[in-house]
Design an enzyme around this catalytic site. Sequence first.
Site, PDB file in Angstrom:
ATOM      1  CE  LYS A 136     -67.624  40.273 -65.405  1.00  0.00           C
ATOM      2  NZ  LYS A 136     -67.237  40.180 -66.887  1.00  0.00           N
TER       3      LYS A 136
ATOM      4  NE  ARG B  55     -65.858  34.717 -68.839  1.00  0.00           N
ATOM      5  CZ  ARG B  55     -66.401  35.633 -69.298  1.00  0.00           C
ATOM      6  NH1 ARG B  55     -65.693  36.965 -69.716  1.00  0.00           N
ATOM      7  NH2 ARG B  55     -67.623  36.159 -69.127  1.00  0.00           N
TER       8      ARG B  55
ATOM      9  NE  ARG C 197     -76.990  39.748 -67.692  1.00  0.00           N
ATOM     10  CZ  ARG C 197     -75.478  39.838 -67.398  1.00  0.00           C
ATOM     11  NH1 ARG C 197     -75.348  40.912 -67.007  1.00  0.00           N
ATOM     12  NH2 ARG C 197     -74.875  38.991 -67.691  1.00  0.00           N
TER      13      ARG C 197
ATOM     14  NE  ARG D 144     -74.761  38.968 -72.839  1.00  0.00           N
ATOM     15  CZ  ARG D 144     -73.471  38.816 -71.927  1.00  0.00           C
ATOM     16  NH1 ARG D 144     -73.080  40.139 -71.583  1.00  0.00           N
ATOM     17  NH2 ARG D 144     -73.029  37.836 -71.591  1.00  0.00           N
TER      18      ARG D 144
HETATM   19  P1  AMP Z   1     -69.071  38.288 -71.307  1.00  0.00           P
HETATM   20  O1  AMP Z   1     -69.656  39.364 -72.081  1.00  0.00           O
HETATM   21  O2  AMP Z   1     -67.825  38.762 -70.504  1.00  0.00           O
HETATM   22  O3  AMP Z   1     -70.158  37.688 -70.134  1.00  0.00           O
HETATM   23  O4  AMP Z   1     -68.972  37.142 -72.142  1.00  0.00           O
HETATM   24  C1  AMP Z   1     -69.897  36.673 -72.942  1.00  0.00           C
HETATM   25  C2  AMP Z   1     -69.142  35.169 -73.419  1.00  0.00           C
HETATM   26  O5  AMP Z   1     -68.030  35.243 -74.041  1.00  0.00           O
HETATM   27  C3  AMP Z   1     -68.553  34.173 -72.276  1.00  0.00           C
HETATM   28  O6  AMP Z   1     -69.835  33.401 -71.648  1.00  0.00           O
HETATM   29  C4  AMP Z   1     -67.813  33.147 -72.975  1.00  0.00           C
HETATM   30  O7  AMP Z   1     -68.651  32.526 -73.869  1.00  0.00           O
HETATM   31  C5  AMP Z   1     -67.154  34.260 -73.961  1.00  0.00           C
HETATM   32  N1  AMP Z   1     -65.817  34.978 -73.308  1.00  0.00           N
HETATM   33  C6  AMP Z   1     -65.815  36.309 -72.975  1.00  0.00           C
HETATM   34  N2  AMP Z   1     -64.326  36.538 -72.481  1.00  0.00           N
HETATM   35  C7  AMP Z   1     -63.927  35.215 -72.581  1.00  0.00           C
HETATM   36  C8  AMP Z   1     -62.359  34.695 -72.093  1.00  0.00           C
HETATM   37  N3  AMP Z   1     -61.685  35.513 -71.512  1.00  0.00           N
HETATM   38  N4  AMP Z   1     -62.362  33.389 -72.223  1.00  0.00           N
HETATM   39  C9  AMP Z   1     -63.192  32.773 -72.706  1.00  0.00           C
HETATM   40  N5  AMP Z   1     -64.413  32.928 -73.031  1.00  0.00           N
HETATM   41  C10 AMP Z   1     -64.796  34.275 -72.984  1.00  0.00           C
END
Ligand code: AMP
Length: 197
Positions: free
Chosen positions: A22, A97, A136, A143
């Site tokens: 994604k 989410r 990954r 990360r």
């Molecule tokens: P991502 O880069 O989208 O995988 O997001 C990394 C982390 O950010 C996730 O594992 C959550 O801890 C937090 N996060 C990102 N977007 C959201 C969201 N819409 N709601 C809650 N936590 C989020």
Amino acid sequence: METKKISSILRIVFLGAPGSGKGTQSTLLSKKLNLVHISTGEMLRAEMAASTPIGNEVRNIMDAGHLVPDKTIIELLRKYLSTLNPQQGFVLDGFPRTVVQAKALDDLLNDIKRPLSHILELSVDEGTILGRIRQRAESGSGRSDDNDEIAANRYKVFMEQTMPVIQFYQSSNRLKKVDGLGSVEEVQKHILGALGR
Ligand code: AMP
């Protein structure tokens, strides 16, 4: 005339499990179609890097692979959207989410009469997802939330909290599933096809 112009603006939600591709695909798509790529994960990482109050609040939560509170992320997104030119198309990556976030997003966009144009789910089978997540973690993406145990937790959180979002959009016939298997280029073609491009 005005209606036609407005409805041609792409406002896309891009859903998919961690490891579905994604992030890569929404970045490519935004470049190709001149859309703003809105990644809530990136926004939160920027807050953490700058040690803002929000960044400090979410650090432990993110590092454990949990979701940050709905209220925090909805407010962050609301502020961001209010700075965006209404004519500007966007692709949302990582939001919503939870069902609470999905409903808040509908409300935010309906208030400004700019509803979502497409809701896409990048669909990849569970075995492939788990393999990619492991890869990954092993390759070390840099990360802080990318090790084996935390990655497994992020997948569990996705199944428990974000699958209901997919069902929420499905139940109102708004969801388009896109085949996420294949090379990056092939998957991009599937996505463009789903957008009628
Ligand atoms: P991502 O880069 O989208 O995988 O997001 C990394 C982390 O950010 C996730 O594992 C959550 O801890 C937090 N996060 C990102 N977007 C959201 C969201 N819409 N709601 C809650 N936590 C989020």
